[in-house]
Write a protein that holds these residues in place. Structure first.
Motif, PDB file in Angstrom:
ATOM      1  N   ILE A 110      14.950  42.714 -38.658  1.00  0.00           N
ATOM      2  CA  ILE A 110      14.700  43.400 -37.392  1.00  0.00           C
ATOM      3  C   ILE A 110      14.102  42.430 -36.372  1.00  0.00           C
ATOM      4  CG2 ILE A 110      13.404  45.253 -36.267  1.00  0.00           C
ATOM      5  CD1 ILE A 110      15.465  46.399 -38.144  1.00  0.00           C
ATOM      6  N   ARG A 111      13.174  41.598 -36.812  1.00  0.00           N
ATOM      7  CA  ARG A 111      12.547  40.624 -35.917  1.00  0.00           C
ATOM      8  C   ARG A 111      13.592  39.729 -35.253  1.00  0.00           C
ATOM      9  NH1 ARG A 111       7.364  38.367 -35.787  1.00  0.00           N
ATOM     10  NH2 ARG A 111       6.857  39.334 -37.787  1.00  0.00           N
ATOM     11  N   HIS A 112      14.571  39.296 -36.029  1.00  0.00           N
ATOM     12  CA  HIS A 112      15.616  38.436 -35.477  1.00  0.00           C
ATOM     13  C   HIS A 112      16.411  39.156 -34.383  1.00  0.00           C
ATOM     14  CE1 HIS A 112      15.382  36.279 -39.567  1.00  0.00           C
ATOM     15  NE2 HIS A 112      14.789  35.524 -38.663  1.00  0.00           N
ATOM     16  N   LEU A 113      16.693  40.438 -34.595  1.00  0.00           N
ATOM     17  CA  LEU A 113      17.431  41.206 -33.588  1.00  0.00           C
ATOM     18  C   LEU A 113      16.631  41.306 -32.296  1.00  0.00           C
ATOM     19  CD1 LEU A 113      18.854  44.224 -35.663  1.00  0.00           C
ATOM     20  CD2 LEU A 113      19.965  42.034 -35.160  1.00  0.00           C
ATOM     21  N   THR A 115      14.350  39.308 -31.104  1.00  0.00           N
ATOM     22  CA  THR A 115      13.991  38.043 -30.449  1.00  0.00           C
ATOM     23  C   THR A 115      15.200  37.149 -30.186  1.00  0.00           C
ATOM     24  OG1 THR A 115      13.504  37.009 -32.593  1.00  0.00           O
ATOM     25  CG2 THR A 115      11.665  38.055 -31.428  1.00  0.00           C
ATOM     26  N   HIS A 116      16.405  37.683 -30.327  1.00  0.00           N
ATOM     27  CA  HIS A 116      17.639  36.922 -30.063  1.00  0.00           C
ATOM     28  C   HIS A 116      17.775  35.702 -30.971  1.00  0.00           C
ATOM     29  CE1 HIS A 116      18.195  39.447 -26.564  1.00  0.00           C
ATOM     30  NE2 HIS A 116      17.042  39.055 -26.067  1.00  0.00           N
ATOM     31  N   THR A 117      17.233  35.792 -32.164  1.00  0.00           N
ATOM     32  CA  THR A 117      17.310  34.672 -33.114  1.00  0.00           C
ATOM     33  C   THR A 117      18.134  35.047 -34.346  1.00  0.00           C
ATOM     34  OG1 THR A 117      15.188  35.350 -34.118  1.00  0.00           O
ATOM     35  CG2 THR A 117      15.098  33.693 -32.368  1.00  0.00           C
ATOM     36  N   HIS A 118      18.985  36.059 -34.229  1.00  0.00           N
ATOM     37  CA  HIS A 118      19.738  36.598 -35.367  1.00  0.00           C
ATOM     38  C   HIS A 118      20.967  35.769 -35.721  1.00  0.00           C
ATOM     39  CE1 HIS A 118      22.402  38.169 -32.224  1.00  0.00           C
ATOM     40  NE2 HIS A 118      21.300  38.591 -31.621  1.00  0.00           N
ATOM     41  N   GLY A 119      21.548  35.086 -34.749  1.00  0.00           N
ATOM     42  CA  GLY A 119      22.718  34.252 -35.011  1.00  0.00           C
ATOM     43  C   GLY A 119      24.033  35.001 -35.092  1.00  0.00           C
ATOM     44  N   LEU A 120      24.029  36.298 -34.847  1.00  0.00           N
ATOM     45  CA  LEU A 120      25.252  37.088 -34.949  1.00  0.00           C
ATOM     46  C   LEU A 120      26.061  37.036 -33.663  1.00  0.00           C
ATOM     47  CD1 LEU A 120      23.716  40.277 -36.611  1.00  0.00           C
ATOM     48  CD2 LEU A 120      24.986  38.446 -37.765  1.00  0.00           C
ATOM     49  N   LYS A 121      27.386  36.969 -33.813  1.00  0.00           N
ATOM     50  CA  LYS A 121      28.259  37.082 -32.653  1.00  0.00           C
ATOM     51  C   LYS A 121      29.623  37.588 -33.106  1.00  0.00           C
ATOM     52  CE  LYS A 121      30.370  32.468 -32.401  1.00  0.00           C
ATOM     53  NZ  LYS A 121      30.659  31.339 -31.490  1.00  0.00           N
ATOM     54  N   ILE A 122      30.382  38.062 -32.153  1.00  0.00           N
ATOM     55  CA  ILE A 122      31.738  38.522 -32.431  1.00  0.00           C
ATOM     56  C   ILE A 122      32.712  37.392 -32.104  1.00  0.00           C
ATOM     57  CG2 ILE A 122      33.520  40.217 -31.922  1.00  0.00           C
ATOM     58  CD1 ILE A 122      31.074  41.435 -33.265  1.00  0.00           C
ATOM     59  N   ALA A 123      33.527  37.017 -33.078  1.00  0.00           N
ATOM     60  CA  ALA A 123      34.549  35.987 -32.879  1.00  0.00           C
ATOM     61  C   ALA A 123      35.868  36.492 -33.449  1.00  0.00           C
ATOM     62  CB  ALA A 123      34.133  34.687 -33.566  1.00  0.00           C
ATOM     63  N   ASP A 124      36.874  36.534 -32.610  1.00  0.00           N
ATOM     64  CA  ASP A 124      38.194  37.044 -33.024  1.00  0.00           C
ATOM     65  C   ASP A 124      38.090  38.447 -33.618  1.00  0.00           C
ATOM     66  OD1 ASP A 124      39.453  34.654 -32.247  1.00  0.00           O
ATOM     67  OD2 ASP A 124      38.971  33.717 -34.172  1.00  0.00           O
ATOM     68  N   GLY A 125      37.225  39.256 -33.027  1.00  0.00           N
ATOM     69  CA  GLY A 125      37.076  40.641 -33.449  1.00  0.00           C
ATOM     70  C   GLY A 125      36.241  40.849 -34.701  1.00  0.00           C
ATOM     71  N   LYS A 126      35.670  39.769 -35.233  1.00  0.00           N
ATOM     72  CA  LYS A 126      34.880  39.880 -36.458  1.00  0.00           C
ATOM     73  C   LYS A 126      33.438  39.449 -36.208  1.00  0.00           C
ATOM     74  CE  LYS A 126      38.776  38.978 -39.597  1.00  0.00           C
ATOM     75  NZ  LYS A 126      39.295  38.095 -40.665  1.00  0.00           N
TER      76      LYS A 126
END
Length: 343
Positions: A110-113, A115-126
């Motif tokens: 939750i902390r990562h979400l 503080t923008h430190t989660h590293g998640l992104k959408i690439a090619d729909g995934k």
């Protein structure tokens, strides 16, 4: 009235700055609202709500699309949920998501979400992992959808439900809402934008998860003021102080990294860096959010000041340095507040 009006010419430089920014950006109108030392010292409205021929004047009840500034309300809902024990800041998000098997979620909390430190992104729909959680910083979208889902799943309430119940209703706010964008009313501004802007979205979902929040300058400033006063409203503690402290203090997992520092989605001033959205002169511990509509909410506890500027331009013209502009806005607010404090 919660606060007395005591307009001050000492903040005229901020007013000039905002008017000049509106013109450079191509906004049809705007607003400025400043609270200093528990008084309303500046309240200004100018221009029109749109570029149409018979557009309504921008006025006290005009509501602007606040874009990412809405994340202060999402951060508040998360802090509320943590305070009441629905989840903890360092819980892995795999406990709450339906597709927990995805490798991208590995190590994300939750902390990562928040503080923008989660590293998640959408690439090619995934959904993919851009970097190890906590090791870097990037302003990516998946975190907001995940937070909204987790808050609803654990508390049984939407973000909008929590904000309305805890703040809007007790404080009597009338000009803060999530608009069904297919059913606009006369008090909201038309958001001026390039026709091909890929970031613009419209939704009728009013649960607080979407980018459809509209707020008046006054009520956005009062929202900031509630944070400045650590949850007090008219001498009543309507929000536990701990919720506000949690949301507005640095929660970045490794504060030694040379990245932005965040509370619960708020940007919190630490050291000066070229990538900061908060001005170099603005003191440590101040917090702010800037929206893609160039709307800005700045709180400077050291000077007991809250400043809000409102525009209705989505994005900015090519070559316009929006970070330099917002940093300059903050520095001007700070310099004027210092002058006012010694008068």
């Amino acid at each position: 009235m919660l606060l007395k009006k005591e307009y001050s010419s000492l903040f005229e430089d901020v007013h000039t700055h905002v008017k000049e920014s509106a013109e450079k950006m191509g906004s049809s109108g705007g607003a400025l609202f400043i609270i200093h030392n528990d008084k309303i010292v500046t309240e200004s409205y100018f221009g029109k709500q749109s570029n149409t021929k018979y557009a309504r004047d921008v006025q006290a009840d005009t509501q602007f699309h606040i874009a990412s500034v809405r994340k202060t309300y999402i951060g508040f809902a998360a802090a509320y949920a943590i305070y009441h024990g629905y989840f903890s800041m360092d819980d892995p998000i795999r406990r709450f998501v339906k597709d927990a098997h995805l490798s991208a979620y590995e190590g994300v909390t939750i902390r990562h979400l928040l503080t923008h430190t989660h590293g998640l992104k959408i690439a090619d729909g995934k959904l993919v992992s851009e970097y190890k959680p906590g090791s870097s910083w990037a302003y990516r979208g998946p975190s907001i959808e995940l937070l909204a889902t987790i808050i609803k799943k654990t508390t049984g309430q939407s973000i909008a439900d929590i904000v309305k119940e805890q703040v809007l209703n007790p404080a009597g706010f009338q000009s803060t809402e999530w608009i069904k964008m297919s059913q606009p009313h006369s008090k909201i501004t038309d958001t001026i934008r390039d026709a091909d802007n890929i970031f613009w979205t419209e939704t009728d979902i009013a649960d607080g998860s979407g980018m459809n929040m509209y707020v008046s300058a006054k009520e956005l400033a009062l929202w900031g003021y509630l944070h400045l006063k650590e949850g007090k409203w008219s001498e009543r503690q309507i929000i536990p102080k701990e919720i506000i402290e949690m949301a507005t203090s640095i929660q970045t997992p490794n504060p030694n990294l040379p990245t932005h520092k965040n509370g619960f989605l708020w940007f919190v001033k630490d050291t000066n860096n070229t990538f900061n959205q908060i001005g170099d002169k603005v003191p440590k511990g101040s917090y702010q959010l800037l929206g893609y509509t160039n709307v800005t909410l700045l709180v400077i506890p050291e000077e007991n000041v809250v400043a809000v500027r409102m525009f209705n331009r989505y994005g900015s013209p090519e070559g316009y340095d929006y970070l330099s502009d917002v940093r300059s806005f903050g520095d001007t607010v700070y310099e004027c507040s210092i002058k006012a404090s010694v008068m």
